[in-house]
Design an enzyme around this catalytic site. Sequence first.
Site, short mmCIF file in Angstrom:
data_model
loop_
_atom_site.label_atom_id
_atom_site.label_comp_id
_atom_site.label_asym_id
_atom_site.label_seq_id
_atom_site.Cartn_x
_atom_site.Cartn_y
_atom_site.Cartn_z
N ASP A 147 -2.87 4.79 -2.42
CA ASP A 147 -3.81 5.49 -1.55
C ASP A 147 -4.16 6.88 -2.10
O ASP A 147 -3.28 7.61 -2.52
CB ASP A 147 -3.13 5.64 -0.17
CG ASP A 147 -4.08 6.12 0.91
OD1 ASP A 147 -5.04 5.40 1.20
OD2 ASP A 147 -3.84 7.21 1.46
N GLU B 152 -6.71 4.11 -5.61
CA GLU B 152 -7.92 4.56 -4.93
C GLU B 152 -8.23 5.92 -5.54
O GLU B 152 -7.59 6.91 -5.23
CB GLU B 152 -7.68 4.68 -3.43
CG GLU B 152 -8.97 4.97 -2.67
CD GLU B 152 -8.72 5.37 -1.22
OE1 GLU B 152 -9.69 5.35 -0.45
OE2 GLU B 152 -7.60 5.73 -0.85
N HIS C 11 -11.12 -1.98 4.07
CA HIS C 11 -10.87 -1.59 5.46
C HIS C 11 -11.50 -0.25 5.84
O HIS C 11 -11.34 0.19 6.97
CB HIS C 11 -9.36 -1.52 5.68
CG HIS C 11 -8.74 -0.43 4.85
ND1 HIS C 11 -8.72 -0.46 3.48
CD2 HIS C 11 -8.17 0.75 5.21
CE1 HIS C 11 -8.16 0.64 3.01
NE2 HIS C 11 -7.81 1.39 4.04
N ASP C 12 -12.16 0.41 4.87
CA ASP C 12 -12.76 1.72 5.16
C ASP C 12 -14.28 1.66 5.24
O ASP C 12 -14.91 2.70 5.39
CB ASP C 12 -12.38 2.72 4.05
CG ASP C 12 -10.92 3.13 4.10
OD1 ASP C 12 -10.33 3.12 5.20
OD2 ASP C 12 -10.38 3.48 3.04
N ASP D 237 0.86 -1.18 0.00
CA ASP D 237 0.00 0.00 0.00
C ASP D 237 0.90 1.23 0.00
O ASP D 237 1.60 1.50 0.98
CB ASP D 237 -0.88 -0.03 1.26
CG ASP D 237 -2.19 0.69 1.10
OD1 ASP D 237 -2.18 1.78 0.51
OD2 ASP D 237 -3.22 0.17 1.58
#
Length: 533
Positions: free
Chosen positions: A198, A239, A311-312, A101
Site C-alpha cells: 500500500d 502501489e 477497490h479505490d 495487503d
Amino acid sequence: MLSETYRQFLRLVIYQIYPRSFQDTNGDGIGDLPGVIRHLDDLLELGVNAIWLCPCFRSPNDDNGYDISDYCAIMDELGTMGDMERLIDQMHRRGMKLILDLVPNHTSTSHRWFQESRKGRDNPFSDFYYWFDAIPNDWKSCFGGSAYAFDEQRGQYYLHSYAPTQADLNWNNPAVVRAMQDVVDFWVDKGVDGFRVDVVDQISKDFENGRNCFGPRLHEFIHALFGREKTRGLFTVGECWVNDAQEMERHSAFERGELSTLFQFDHMECGRADKFTPKPDSLRTVRDILIRWQQKTAGLNLLHSLFTDNHDQPPLLSRAANDREKRYESATCLAAMFYLLKGVAFIYQGQEWGTPSARYQSIDSFNDIESLNAYQAFCQTMPSEKALEKINFGSRDNARHPLAWNGQAGGGFSDAKPWIPLHSRYREINRELDRAASQSVYRFYQALLRLRRETPAFLDGDFQVVSRPEDGWFAYARTLGDERWLVVCNFEKPQTIRLPFALEAPRLSNLNRAQADGLYAPYECAVCRVLTG
Ligand code: GLC
Ligand code: CA
C-alpha cells in the site's frame, strides 16, 4: 530479457478480493475468510491462480482495514488466525498463491506503537511516528483537511497522510524498519506468497522538496523489506505512482531486490476530469496509454501489471465504455484489450460478470470515508443533489458493494443486512444470471484466460501495434518466434475493419464472428492467429 522468476510471474492471474464484500458465511452481513475459502474452486474454474486479499488484519475499520491496529492478528469480523491458516493451506493445495495487503506507511492510532508513542518523548516507541511542536508545512490529507493533527496526550502534532486515525510511521527510525521486517517475516513463515504494498512510495518522505513521497531513502527501505534472502522470491506489487519507465525499472527490475511490479495508474484517469467529475472520453485514450506503456517497457527486465479496476475506483466499464445497452460488449472488449497484453493480470471481484458503477438516492447509502468527507465539502458550494451526483459517479464504494452472486434477496452475499447496501443493479446484474445468459461476460473471461494460459505468445511474445492513432479501434499483435496472434477491439462506432494479415478464423470473439475482417459492431472484439507459411 526477463529473468526466469519474472517469466513465471507472467503466468499469474491475480484475483483481488475485498473481503468485507465478498461472501458472508456467519450471517453478520460482513464478508469473511471462510467466505473466501468457500469460493476457491469457483476461482480456479474462472482461470485464476492467485488472490490478492485486501487488508484482513485487526483494525477499527475507519478506512476498512487500511488502518491497522495489529499486523499479526486477523480482524475479528473476518475470522480467526485458524481461518487464515486454512485459507493458505486450501489455496496451496490448489496450486494458488496468496498475496496479502501490507500497509507499511501508517498504522491506526489505536495500534500499540502509537499508544506508546503518544505517551511522551522518552519511550521506546516515541520516534515511531512523525511528531512536531508546530505544523511544519501545508501538506494535505488525501481524505481532506490538513495532514497534521494535534495529540493532546503528547502535546505535539503528528503526520497523517490519510485519516487522522491513520498516523504515518517514521521509517527513518531503524526500529520501524525492523518492526515491519518482522511483520513481513511473520506472514512469510505462515506461508503467504507475496504482498501488495500500500502507498509504498510514501514510506520515505521528501520533506526538503515538500513531497510526502519518493524521498531519498525509498529504495533502501523497500530493499530492506524484500531484498533479503528470506523475501527475495516473493511476488510483490507496489502501489507506486511512477510515470517513467526507467524509474519503474529502478523499483522493479529483478536484480534490484525491491518490488516485482508496480501498478501503473495512467489509464485510471480516463473518463474523468477529476475523481468526482466525469469527462467524455473514449477508449482511444485508454488505448494510447496502453500502447505507450507496452512500448516503454519492452526489452526492460521488469513486469508490467494489467488491470482495469480496483477497490479505490469506480469500474472502468462505467467511466470509459457503455455500461447500459452495450454492457456485455464493453466488458468483454475491455478484457481483450487489457489481458492479452504483456504483463501480470489482476481482476477485481465482480469484474468477471461485468459489474458496473451503482447509483443511490441518498448519501446514507455510502460508507467510504473519502466519499463522506468529499460530500460534506461539496455541500458547501453546491446543492446536495449535485453533490450526491458527484459521489454516485466517483465514490470508492462503487467498487465495494457486496458481491451479487445471484438476484435473490441478499444477493447470495448474506442473509443479514449487509454492511453497505447491495449493488443498486444486483437483480439485473449478478453472477448466476450472467453465467446462464447466452452472452456471458463470465464465460468470455474464462475462455480468454484459458487462451492466455495456453498460448506462449500471449505470455512472453513481443507487442506490436497494428491500428493507427486515428483509428476508432485498437488492434495489436503478440509475436513469439514464428507464432503471431492478433487482437482486434472495436470502439463505440460500427465500422469495417481490414487487417493487414492473413488470419485464421477468430479463436475468441464476443459476438461470434466468423472471420477477422469486415464490419464490426460497437465494442466487438476478436482474437485470431496469423496464418504462416
Ligand atoms: C491506498 C489504498 C486505499 C487506502 C489508502 C490508505 O490507496 O488502496 O484504499 O485508503 O491507501 O491506506
Ligand atoms: Ca461474516
